[in-house]
Scaffold this active site. Structure first.
Site, PDB file in Angstrom:
ATOM      1  N   PHE A 280       0.828  -1.071  -0.103  1.00 18.91           N
ATOM      2  CA  PHE A 280      -0.099   0.045  -0.005  1.00 18.91           C
ATOM      3  C   PHE A 280       0.962   1.131  -0.028  1.00 18.91           C
ATOM      4  O   PHE A 280       1.777   1.279   0.859  1.00 18.91           O
ATOM      5  CB  PHE A 280      -0.942   0.076   1.252  1.00 18.91           C
ATOM      6  CG  PHE A 280      -1.777   1.193   1.155  1.00 18.91           C
ATOM      7  CD1 PHE A 280      -3.109   1.262   0.760  1.00 18.91           C
ATOM      8  CD2 PHE A 280      -1.291   2.282   1.924  1.00 18.91           C
ATOM      9  CE1 PHE A 280      -3.974   2.465   0.319  1.00 18.91           C
ATOM     10  CE2 PHE A 280      -2.408   3.574   1.786  1.00 18.91           C
ATOM     11  CZ  PHE A 280      -3.464   3.393   1.250  1.00 18.91           C
TER      12      PHE A 280
ATOM     13  N   LYS B  65       2.884  10.182   8.202  1.00 12.62           N
ATOM     14  CA  LYS B  65       2.256   9.746   9.465  1.00 12.62           C
ATOM     15  C   LYS B  65       2.815  10.361  10.338  1.00 12.62           C
ATOM     16  O   LYS B  65       2.533  11.665  10.932  1.00 12.62           O
ATOM     17  CB  LYS B  65       2.115   8.205   9.502  1.00 12.62           C
ATOM     18  CG  LYS B  65       1.159   7.724   8.328  1.00 12.62           C
ATOM     19  CD  LYS B  65       0.539   6.405   8.819  1.00 12.62           C
ATOM     20  CE  LYS B  65      -0.616   6.156   7.777  1.00 12.62           C
ATOM     21  NZ  LYS B  65      -0.253   5.265   6.548  1.00 12.62           N
TER      22      LYS B  65
ATOM     23  N   ASP C  61       9.309   2.748   1.349  1.00 15.87           N
ATOM     24  CA  ASP C  61       8.229   3.427   2.044  1.00 15.87           C
ATOM     25  C   ASP C  61       8.025   3.251   3.515  1.00 15.87           C
ATOM     26  O   ASP C  61       7.530   2.175   4.039  1.00 15.87           O
ATOM     27  CB  ASP C  61       6.841   3.117   1.342  1.00 15.87           C
ATOM     28  CG  ASP C  61       5.650   3.848   1.751  1.00 15.87           C
ATOM     29  OD1 ASP C  61       5.767   4.515   2.850  1.00 15.87           O
ATOM     30  OD2 ASP C  61       4.575   3.828   0.975  1.00 15.87           O
TER      31      ASP C  61
END
Ligand SMILES: *Cc1c(COP(=O)(O)O)cnc(C)c1O
Length: 403
Positions: free
Chosen positions: A140, A254, A225
């Site tokens: 993702f 995040k 990532d």
């Protein structure tokens, strides 16, 4: 239907939000109105131990006083400053981010995870002059078209096709598949160290070092990532540091802003120098988000939170494996990024945990994911274990219909 305004009951507040919301979010039956540290409170004043943490954003806890103070001071001074001007707060953040990992000295600042991924993809294509990106099955990377093209899940992709061409997916933790997929047209290999959304699957050391070797051999770049795994979550500042990797591009978001939107790309020496006008963002590198991120980096260091995530994370993961009842198939994770795979759908287990004062989130259909603040104490971990021991003995009963 005419809603009273302002709404009076909790149900009316929820309807008010739902009525004008785009509709892209599946809603849980809770309205959160306040957060402090590891806790959040709903509109009825009920307290929860928060292992959702805004999808892993709250690494330093909610409304950390040092983040609040930094935001307040910066908001009074200067909130926006385009990248075409210098700014002292941004300079300090770039200096901090650009010296976290030897070699990753340059930084692009964005406003979210997906934007960080877009930037990394563009830099990789520009740098190599090649079109192709190889990403992982079950991976993702975000919802904008480039990042979405790298994302695996069909339900996220299919309604928006055609996506960006030249993206290919190879099986996670299977180096052979990547040997096949990566060729002399490949700009970059893109991978999460622990797949988050895909079900909390850690990569093996051999796989990751194999990807790095493959990238070097074939003239491609390695993009890691770290949007979910970064900022101490897995027990080191970045998850790739567990394996001694030297990625060429690292995406962050995040936890970096302590709750304030921010994204970043760390850029290594194998990436060709970028030129003015090549990429940009109006809000990227704004002093307000930069001030928040500086405060987060201070807190992570001062409170030694990566080490704490390693310690409390191991305790919680081992505890979950120990107390889990027969509904559990596997417990996986690294540091305070933990997934518990159950034999049925995760949603009823999330409701049962919430009834016991603990918020967790799903990862795919049947994984219960815990992404608590890294300030989580052992006593708080024990509360999670107590609740999970109860909840995991049998599939929870269907929720009673409440008004
Ligand atoms: C959340 C996430 C993203 C996307 O971040 P947004 O800020 O929601 O765009 C990308 N990659 C990973 C690994 C993520 O966990």
């Amino acid at each position: 239907m005419q809603l009273p305004w302002p709404p009076e009951t909790l149900r009316e507040w929820m309807q008010a939000e739902a009525r004008h919301d785009s509709g892209v979010y599946a809603k849980r039956d809770l309205m959160l109105v306040r957060g402090q540290g590891t806790r959040v409170w709903d509109a009825q004043g009920r307290e929860y131990l928060d292992c959702v943490g805004g999808h892993g954003v709250a690494v330093v806890g909610h409304s950390h006083p040092a983040v609040v103070a930094a935001l307040e001071a910066q908001a009074r001074r200067l909130m926006i400053c385009p990248g075409s001007f210098y700014n002292d707060t941004r300079a300090r953040l770039l200096q901090r981010l650009g010296t976290l990992v030897p070699g990753l000295e340059r930084v692009f600042l964005a406003n979210s995870g997906t934007e960080a991924v877009e930037a990394a993809l563009k830099f990789a294509r520009y740098s190599t002059g090649r079109p192709k990106i190889v990403a992982a099955k079950r991976g993702f990377h975000g919802r904008t078209l480039g990042a979405l093209s790298a994302t695996w899940k069909r339900a996220y992709r299919q309604p928006f096709e055609p996506l960006v061409p030249e993206f290919e997916h190879a099986t996670f933790n299977k180096l052979d598949a990547w040997e096949q997929a990566v060729d002399d047209r490949t700009a970059a290999l893109l991978v999460e160290v622990v797949q988050g959304e895909g079900g909390v699957h850690p990569a093996s050391a051999e796989f990751l070092t194999g990807l790095q070797r493959l990238a070097r051999e074939r003239g491609a770049l390695l993009i890691v990532d770290e949007i979910q795994t970064g900022m101490g979550r897995t027990g080191k500042m970045f998850a790739f540091q567990h394996y001694g990797l030297e990625p060429d591009l690292v995406t962050l978001a995040k936890g970096l802003g302590g709750g304030v939107p921010i994204g970043a790309v760390l850029i290594g020496p194998r990436v060709r120098a970028l030129k003015p006008g090549l990429h940009g963002s109006t809000f990227g590198g704004n002093p307000l988000a930069a001030a928040a991120a500086l405060a987060v980096l201070d807190i992570l260091e001062r409170e030694d939170l990566p080490a704490r995530a390693a310690e409390v994370g191991a305790y919680l993961r081992q505890g979950l494996a120990r107390v889990s009842g027969p509904v559990v198939r596997a417990v996986r994770g690294l540091g305070l990024m933990i997934g518990v795979e159950v034999r049925q759908k995760a949603a009823p287990y999330l409701r049962a945990l919430a009834e016991r004062g603990i918020l967790a989130l799903p990862a795919g259909m049947n994984v219960v994911r815990f992404l608590p603040p890294l300030t989580l104490t052992r006593a708080e971990a024990d509360r999670i274990l107590e609740a999970w021991a109860e909840v995991s003995q049998a599939p929870p009963a269907a929720p009673s219909e409440t008004g």
